[in-house]
Design a protein around this motif. Structure first.
Motif, PDB file in Angstrom:
ATOM      1  N   THR A 140      -8.282  15.857 -11.905  1.00  0.00           N
ATOM      2  CA  THR A 140      -9.391  16.042 -10.963  1.00  0.00           C
ATOM      3  C   THR A 140      -9.603  14.817 -10.083  1.00  0.00           C
ATOM      4  O   THR A 140     -10.213  14.903  -9.033  1.00  0.00           O
ATOM      5  CB  THR A 140     -10.710  16.346 -11.713  1.00  0.00           C
ATOM      6  N   HIS A 141      -9.111  13.661 -10.531  1.00  0.00           N
ATOM      7  CA  HIS A 141      -9.262  12.448  -9.709  1.00  0.00           C
ATOM      8  C   HIS A 141      -8.078  12.249  -8.764  1.00  0.00           C
ATOM      9  O   HIS A 141      -8.032  11.271  -8.042  1.00  0.00           O
ATOM     10  CB  HIS A 141      -9.354  11.203 -10.602  1.00  0.00           C
ATOM     11  N   ASN A 142      -7.084  13.135  -8.845  1.00  0.00           N
ATOM     12  CA  ASN A 142      -5.834  12.895  -8.105  1.00  0.00           C
ATOM     13  C   ASN A 142      -5.569  13.925  -7.018  1.00  0.00           C
ATOM     14  O   ASN A 142      -4.487  13.943  -6.440  1.00  0.00           O
ATOM     15  CB  ASN A 142      -4.624  12.931  -9.050  1.00  0.00           C
ATOM     16  N   LEU A 143      -6.569  14.750  -6.760  1.00  0.00           N
ATOM     17  CA  LEU A 143      -6.396  15.854  -5.820  1.00  0.00           C
ATOM     18  C   LEU A 143      -5.879  15.388  -4.454  1.00  0.00           C
ATOM     19  O   LEU A 143      -4.971  15.983  -3.875  1.00  0.00           O
ATOM     20  CB  LEU A 143      -7.781  16.471  -5.669  1.00  0.00           C
ATOM     21  N   HIS A 144      -6.431  14.264  -3.986  1.00  0.00           N
ATOM     22  CA  HIS A 144      -6.065  13.763  -2.657  1.00  0.00           C
ATOM     23  C   HIS A 144      -4.599  13.321  -2.596  1.00  0.00           C
ATOM     24  O   HIS A 144      -4.045  13.156  -1.525  1.00  0.00           O
ATOM     25  CB  HIS A 144      -6.980  12.594  -2.286  1.00  0.00           C
ATOM     26  N   LYS A 145      -3.980  13.120  -3.775  1.00  0.00           N
ATOM     27  CA  LYS A 145      -2.590  12.636  -3.776  1.00  0.00           C
ATOM     28  C   LYS A 145      -1.568  13.772  -3.838  1.00  0.00           C
ATOM     29  O   LYS A 145      -0.374  13.533  -3.972  1.00  0.00           O
ATOM     30  CB  LYS A 145      -2.384  11.683  -4.967  1.00  0.00           C
ATOM     31  N   LEU A 146      -2.057  15.002  -3.738  1.00  0.00           N
ATOM     32  CA  LEU A 146      -1.168  16.153  -3.904  1.00  0.00           C
ATOM     33  C   LEU A 146       0.114  16.099  -3.050  1.00  0.00           C
ATOM     34  O   LEU A 146       1.206  16.340  -3.580  1.00  0.00           O
ATOM     35  CB  LEU A 146      -1.967  17.447  -3.650  1.00  0.00           C
ATOM     36  N   PRO A 147       0.044  15.758  -1.756  1.00  0.00           N
ATOM     37  CA  PRO A 147       1.300  15.740  -0.974  1.00  0.00           C
ATOM     38  C   PRO A 147       2.341  14.794  -1.578  1.00  0.00           C
ATOM     39  O   PRO A 147       3.527  15.134  -1.644  1.00  0.00           O
ATOM     40  CB  PRO A 147       0.854  15.235   0.399  1.00  0.00           C
ATOM     41  N   PHE A 148       1.887  13.638  -2.057  1.00  0.00           N
ATOM     42  CA  PHE A 148       2.810  12.643  -2.610  1.00  0.00           C
ATOM     43  C   PHE A 148       3.406  13.148  -3.926  1.00  0.00           C
ATOM     44  O   PHE A 148       4.594  12.982  -4.192  1.00  0.00           O
ATOM     45  CB  PHE A 148       2.081  11.307  -2.841  1.00  0.00           C
ATOM     46  N   ILE A 149       2.568  13.790  -4.736  1.00  0.00           N
ATOM     47  CA  ILE A 149       3.038  14.286  -6.034  1.00  0.00           C
ATOM     48  C   ILE A 149       4.072  15.401  -5.818  1.00  0.00           C
ATOM     49  O   ILE A 149       5.113  15.451  -6.463  1.00  0.00           O
ATOM     50  CB  ILE A 149       1.847  14.789  -6.889  1.00  0.00           C
ATOM     51  N   LEU A 150       3.764  16.273  -4.850  1.00  0.00           N
ATOM     52  CA  LEU A 150       4.683  17.383  -4.553  1.00  0.00           C
ATOM     53  C   LEU A 150       6.020  16.855  -4.048  1.00  0.00           C
ATOM     54  O   LEU A 150       7.090  17.296  -4.492  1.00  0.00           O
ATOM     55  CB  LEU A 150       4.063  18.257  -3.461  1.00  0.00           C
ATOM     56  N   GLU A 151       5.960  15.887  -3.152  1.00  0.00           N
ATOM     57  CA  GLU A 151       7.205  15.336  -2.591  1.00  0.00           C
ATOM     58  C   GLU A 151       8.060  14.712  -3.697  1.00  0.00           C
ATOM     59  O   GLU A 151       9.265  14.942  -3.798  1.00  0.00           O
ATOM     60  CB  GLU A 151       6.890  14.283  -1.531  1.00  0.00           C
ATOM     61  N   GLU A 152       7.377  13.963  -4.568  1.00  0.00           N
ATOM     62  CA  GLU A 152       8.069  13.289  -5.661  1.00  0.00           C
ATOM     63  C   GLU A 152       8.742  14.314  -6.583  1.00  0.00           C
ATOM     64  O   GLU A 152       9.894  14.148  -6.979  1.00  0.00           O
ATOM     65  CB  GLU A 152       7.018  12.474  -6.451  1.00  0.00           C
TER      66      GLU A 152
END
Ligand code: 5AD
Ligand code: SF4
Length: 474
Positions: A140-152
């Motif tokens: 829940t604290h990492n929602l804003h990082k979704l594009p980076f997580i998906l790319e990785e």
């Protein structure tokens, strides 16, 4: 990889909360990751999760993904999960079974888990061990990082787990794709510091962090300009709004300032009786655009159980507050949450809960059987009841709650009440909406009234809904 930690999730420090006010920008290289790809998202749980899903949708669409409502057609499947009770867990793991099946024929499908269950150490351990085919877990604290997580995840082709058990910051400017054109969710605070002994939320959502009131007001003003009719101010414990900001500005100030934006309807959830003060009641009573509807969780009517739950009020204090609200806010409806079968609950304790229901005659209630949540104090308390006893208590409670719900609804028969007609009803040729007191009304009418607040004459009432027709004067 960042794994959740129950130990860290319990920590509360005096560390200052950071408000991250940068513009939200998806890097150019990530803007086309979703080109010609579809996402499907399934949301469990409370309004907070529903609103997080609106953020996730906007982020994904900024990466060129398009939404599909057919899971079988999706390239990316996301489950936004809830952790509040065991059955939410079961639903999620059941759903994962269906995703696995799909992945067997379409191995390139990406499966991502987010939301409150993603914050649970034991769940993530199980996913690492037994659900290795799940591609992404983000908290829940990492929602804003979704594009980076998906790319990785796409690049590395391995399981990506990004879950922080930090106390949390406040991220402004995360994009949003709202489900409705007429009513909007507005977060006013995140997390919870109450630590009721049964509840997992303080661990999954972190420390109480209020948004700055200027940011909230700006958001509501934009919604008014965009033609929105209703806002619901969201938080786990909205009455405590502002306490963490260490400035002299409280929930009653916020409600007043939101009322002054001129938006037609204001609601707020959820209230804790502990922080519900006289100023708040006065402001709600004063402004016509603050809806006369309050969700005021009781949890139990036994002082002994309330103490074990860590609720910080007695049943007498609850009833006193309830009566004060009823007296000062004309026509107010009050709903509640009640848990049965809390560890140690005797028949006398349960009967006291029924007594309070008989006294308050709630408009409606969400009722639950206690569900032990790993890591919370109540999970270690001794269970004294069989499943049958718990089910019987729930049944008895529901019978009583439903009786009063119907009785309260009957008072509306023949009355004319304003309803925001927000969507098509399940009944063909009808629209649905809510009264200012949050009663669901189905109205057989033309779709030209969609998105309008219309005077409706109530023609029939049931326990959970009402029927009505447009009042002739319109
Ligand atoms: N077991 C059963 N019900 C719970 N709730 C929260 N935690 C639990 C639990 N462990 C209920 C409370 C709360 C609502 C959102 O869910 O009644 O108000
Ligand atoms: Fe959970 Fe609500 Fe208690 Fe916070 S106030 S711990 S969210 S029940």
């Amino acid at each position: 990889m960042n794994l959740p930690s129950l130990k860290e999730a319990k920590v509360r420090t005096n560390k200052e909360i950071k408000i991250i006010n940068n513009d939200y920008i998806v890097p150019k290289s990530m803007k086309t990751i979703g080109k010609d790809k579809k996402y499907y998202i399934k949301t469990y749980g409370c309004q907070m999760n529903v609103h997080d899903t609106e953020n996730i949708k906007a982020i994904l669409e900024d990466m060129s993904f398009t939404e599909t409502l057919d899971m079988g057609d999706a390239d990316l499947i996301l489950l936004n999960t809830c952790a509040i009770r065991e059955n939410a867990h079961n639903k999620m793991f059941g759903f994962l079974g269906r995703v696995k099946h799909l992945k067997e024929s379409k191995p390139n499908i990406i499966c991502a888990i987010c939301g409150c269950m993603a914050q649970e150490e034991s769940v993530v351990n199980a996913i690492k061990l037994k659900y290795k085919w799940v591609d992404i877990v983000f908290g829940t604290h990492n929602l804003h990082k979704l594009p980076f997580i998906l790319e990785e995840s796409l690049k590395e082709k391995r399981q990506e787990i990004e879950v922080f058990s930090i106390e949390g910051d406040v991220y402004e400017n995360i994009p949003v794709k709202r489900d409705s054109k007429y009513k909007a969710w507005v977060n006013i605070m995140y997390g919870c510091d109450k630590f009721c002994t049964y509840c997992i939320v303080p661990y999954t959502r972190g420390k109480q962090r209020s948004r700055l009131h200027k940011d909230i007001i700006n958001e509501v003003e934009t919604l008014v300009k965009d033609g929105y009719k209703e806002v619901t101010l969201l938080g786990q414990n909205v009455n405590a709004y502002g306490k963490d900001l260490k400035i002299d500005y409280t929930m009653s100030n916020l409600l007043e300032d939101v009322a002054k934006t001129g938006i037609d309807r204001i609601r707020f959830v959820t209230s804790h009786p502990w922080d519900f003060n006289d100023e708040m009641i006065d402001v709600i009573a004063k402004y016509k655009n603050i809806m006369p509807y309050i969700h005021l969780p009781l949890q139990s009517g036994s002082n002994r159980i309330l103490k074990l739950m860590g609720r910080r009020y007695t049943k007498e204090e609850y009833i006193k507050l309830f009566n004060k609200i009823k007296e000062k806010i004309k026509g107010v409806s009050i709903t509640t949450d009640i848990i049965v079968g809390f560890p140690g609950e005797t028949l006398e304790d349960f009967n006291e809960t029924l007594d309070v229901v008989n006294t308050c005659k709630f408009d409606s209630a969400f009722t639950f059987i206690f569900s032990p949540r790993e890591g919370t104090p109540a999970a270690n308390m001794k269970n004294n009841l069989t499943d049958e006893e718990k089910n019987n208590r729930l049944y008895m409670l529901n019978e009583l709650v439903n009786k009063y719900a119907l009785e309260n609804n009957k008072k509306y028969l023949g009355k004319v009440v304003p309803v925001l007609l927000e969507d098509f009803s399940e009944k063909e040729g009808s629209l649905m909406g809510y009264t200012d007191t949050m009663k669901l009304v189905n109205v057989e009418t033309d779709k030209k009234y969609l998105g309008k607040i219309v005077d409706i004459k109530i023609t029939d009432v049931k326990t959970w809904s009402m029927d009505g027709k447009i009042d002739k004067k319109v």
